[in-house]
Design a protein around this motif. Structure first.
Motif, PDB file in Angstrom:
ATOM      1  N   ARG A   1      61.906  44.910 -41.132  1.00  0.00           N
ATOM      2  CA  ARG A   1      61.341  45.701 -42.225  1.00  0.00           C
ATOM      3  C   ARG A   1      61.009  44.864 -43.451  1.00  0.00           C
ATOM      4  N   PHE A   2      61.816  43.846 -43.735  1.00  0.00           N
ATOM      5  CA  PHE A   2      61.636  43.059 -44.954  1.00  0.00           C
ATOM      6  C   PHE A   2      61.130  41.663 -44.602  1.00  0.00           C
ATOM      7  N   ASN A   3      59.814  41.530 -44.637  1.00  0.00           N
ATOM      8  CA  ASN A   3      59.167  40.285 -44.244  1.00  0.00           C
ATOM      9  C   ASN A   3      59.569  39.111 -45.122  1.00  0.00           C
ATOM     10  N   ASP A   4      59.760  39.341 -46.403  1.00  0.00           N
ATOM     11  CA  ASP A   4      60.129  38.250 -47.313  1.00  0.00           C
ATOM     12  C   ASP A   4      61.503  37.676 -46.949  1.00  0.00           C
ATOM     13  N   LEU A   5      62.431  38.530 -46.545  1.00  0.00           N
ATOM     14  CA  LEU A   5      63.761  38.046 -46.161  1.00  0.00           C
ATOM     15  C   LEU A   5      63.705  37.286 -44.836  1.00  0.00           C
ATOM     16  N   ALA A   6      62.881  37.756 -43.911  1.00  0.00           N
ATOM     17  CA  ALA A   6      62.702  37.020 -42.657  1.00  0.00           C
ATOM     18  C   ALA A   6      62.080  35.658 -42.945  1.00  0.00           C
ATOM     19  N   ALA A   7      61.122  35.617 -43.866  1.00  0.00           N
ATOM     20  CA  ALA A   7      60.477  34.350 -44.234  1.00  0.00           C
ATOM     21  C   ALA A   7      61.486  33.388 -44.858  1.00  0.00           C
TER      22      ALA A   7
ATOM     23  N   ALA B   1      60.688  26.308 -40.803  1.00  0.00           N
ATOM     24  CA  ALA B   1      59.621  26.934 -40.012  1.00  0.00           C
ATOM     25  C   ALA B   1      58.419  27.240 -40.897  1.00  0.00           C
ATOM     26  N   ASP B   2      57.249  27.197 -40.305  1.00  0.00           N
ATOM     27  CA  ASP B   2      56.020  27.595 -40.997  1.00  0.00           C
ATOM     28  C   ASP B   2      55.716  29.070 -40.772  1.00  0.00           C
ATOM     29  N   TRP B   3      56.099  29.560 -39.601  1.00  0.00           N
ATOM     30  CA  TRP B   3      55.877  30.949 -39.212  1.00  0.00           C
ATOM     31  C   TRP B   3      57.154  31.482 -38.591  1.00  0.00           C
ATOM     32  N   ILE B   4      57.333  32.779 -38.676  1.00  0.00           N
ATOM     33  CA  ILE B   4      58.475  33.403 -38.010  1.00  0.00           C
ATOM     34  C   ILE B   4      57.983  34.677 -37.329  1.00  0.00           C
ATOM     35  N   VAL B   5      58.494  34.897 -36.132  1.00  0.00           N
ATOM     36  CA  VAL B   5      58.162  36.104 -35.377  1.00  0.00           C
ATOM     37  C   VAL B   5      59.428  36.943 -35.288  1.00  0.00           C
ATOM     38  N   VAL B   6      59.328  38.175 -35.773  1.00  0.00           N
ATOM     39  CA  VAL B   6      60.433  39.120 -35.687  1.00  0.00           C
ATOM     40  C   VAL B   6      59.931  40.265 -34.821  1.00  0.00           C
TER      41      VAL B   6
ATOM     42  N   LEU C   1      58.467  55.598 -18.834  1.00  0.00           N
ATOM     43  CA  LEU C   1      57.253  55.107 -18.206  1.00  0.00           C
ATOM     44  C   LEU C   1      56.645  53.902 -18.924  1.00  0.00           C
ATOM     45  N   TYR C   2      56.923  53.755 -20.189  1.00  0.00           N
ATOM     46  CA  TYR C   2      56.324  52.663 -20.952  1.00  0.00           C
ATOM     47  C   TYR C   2      57.245  52.282 -22.104  1.00  0.00           C
ATOM     48  N   SER C   3      56.973  51.117 -22.648  1.00  0.00           N
ATOM     49  CA  SER C   3      57.688  50.669 -23.840  1.00  0.00           C
ATOM     50  C   SER C   3      56.729  49.824 -24.657  1.00  0.00           C
ATOM     51  N   TYR C   4      57.154  49.456 -25.842  1.00  0.00           N
ATOM     52  CA  TYR C   4      56.325  48.634 -26.720  1.00  0.00           C
ATOM     53  C   TYR C   4      57.101  47.402 -27.158  1.00  0.00           C
ATOM     54  N   LEU C   5      56.431  46.285 -27.097  1.00  0.00           N
ATOM     55  CA  LEU C   5      56.924  45.064 -27.693  1.00  0.00           C
ATOM     56  C   LEU C   5      56.203  44.964 -29.027  1.00  0.00           C
ATOM     57  N   ILE C   6      56.935  45.140 -30.102  1.00  0.00           N
ATOM     58  CA  ILE C   6      56.357  45.155 -31.445  1.00  0.00           C
ATOM     59  C   ILE C   6      56.768  43.861 -32.139  1.00  0.00           C
ATOM     60  N   ALA C   7      55.785  43.132 -32.635  1.00  0.00           N
ATOM     61  CA  ALA C   7      56.074  41.840 -33.252  1.00  0.00           C
ATOM     62  C   ALA C   7      55.400  41.728 -34.609  1.00  0.00           C
ATOM     63  N   HIS C   8      56.152  41.222 -35.556  1.00  0.00           N
ATOM     64  CA  HIS C   8      55.618  40.857 -36.864  1.00  0.00           C
ATOM     65  C   HIS C   8      55.535  39.346 -36.910  1.00  0.00           C
ATOM     66  N   VAL C   9      54.379  38.830 -37.272  1.00  0.00           N
ATOM     67  CA  VAL C   9      54.201  37.401 -37.456  1.00  0.00           C
ATOM     68  C   VAL C   9      54.106  37.182 -38.959  1.00  0.00           C
ATOM     69  N   ILE C  10      55.060  36.407 -39.470  1.00  0.00           N
ATOM     70  CA  ILE C  10      55.218  36.252 -40.915  1.00  0.00           C
ATOM     71  C   ILE C  10      54.924  34.812 -41.309  1.00  0.00           C
ATOM     72  N   ASN C  11      54.085  34.676 -42.323  1.00  0.00           N
ATOM     73  CA  ASN C  11      53.787  33.369 -42.892  1.00  0.00           C
ATOM     74  C   ASN C  11      54.931  33.017 -43.834  1.00  0.00           C
TER      75      ASN C  11
END
Length: 141
Positions: free
Chosen positions: A64-70, A78-83, A92-102
């Protein structure tokens, strides 16, 4: 109390959070790291589990908090982080949800929602490859 889906296949009930599903979900990180490495000239930096736990003070906090992940990524150079999260709203299905953070700007560069239809290993691998390609295209700019 155990919840069971009313539909069966080959006489077996499909239950949520089975050991097989836990293994599949646990394999996603390794599969993604392999796919990213294969798709370009990237170095994967591993963040210690203890540091992730400290930074992720409650479920989904880093998601939820991209700045803290960064900031966590910055501590490791790291230059990038994937959460990411694996969301399973259905059997029947699922989702892989990814945030790519600069990490430098501490902002969300992209959000990807990859639908995984089915629970087979090939479905997971195909979805992870799709995500890796999207990340490669974004970061490779």
């Amino acid at each position: 109390m155990r919840l069971q889906e009313s539909h069966t296949r080959k006489g077996r009930y499909y239950l949520p959070n089975t050991p097989q599903e836990q293994l599949r979900t646990a394999s996603i990180q390794t599969l993604l790291e392999q796919a990213i490495t294969q798709s370009g000239d990237f170095e994967i930096i591993h963040i210690k589990t203890e540091d992730q736990i400290v930074a992720n003070s409650s479920f989904g906090y880093l998601f939820r908090f991209n700045d803290l992940a960064a900031k966590l990524g910055e501590q490791y150079g790291a230059d990038w982080i994937v959460v990411s999260q694996h969301s399973k709203p259905s059997f029947l299905y699922s989702y892989l949800i990814a945030h790519v953070i600069n990490v430098k700007t501490q902002t969300l560069a992209a959000r990807y929602d990859i639908e995984l239809k089915g629970r087979h290993e090939k479905v997971t691998q195909r979805g992870v490859r799709s995500l890796a390609n999207k990340i490669h295209t974004l970061i490779g700019k």
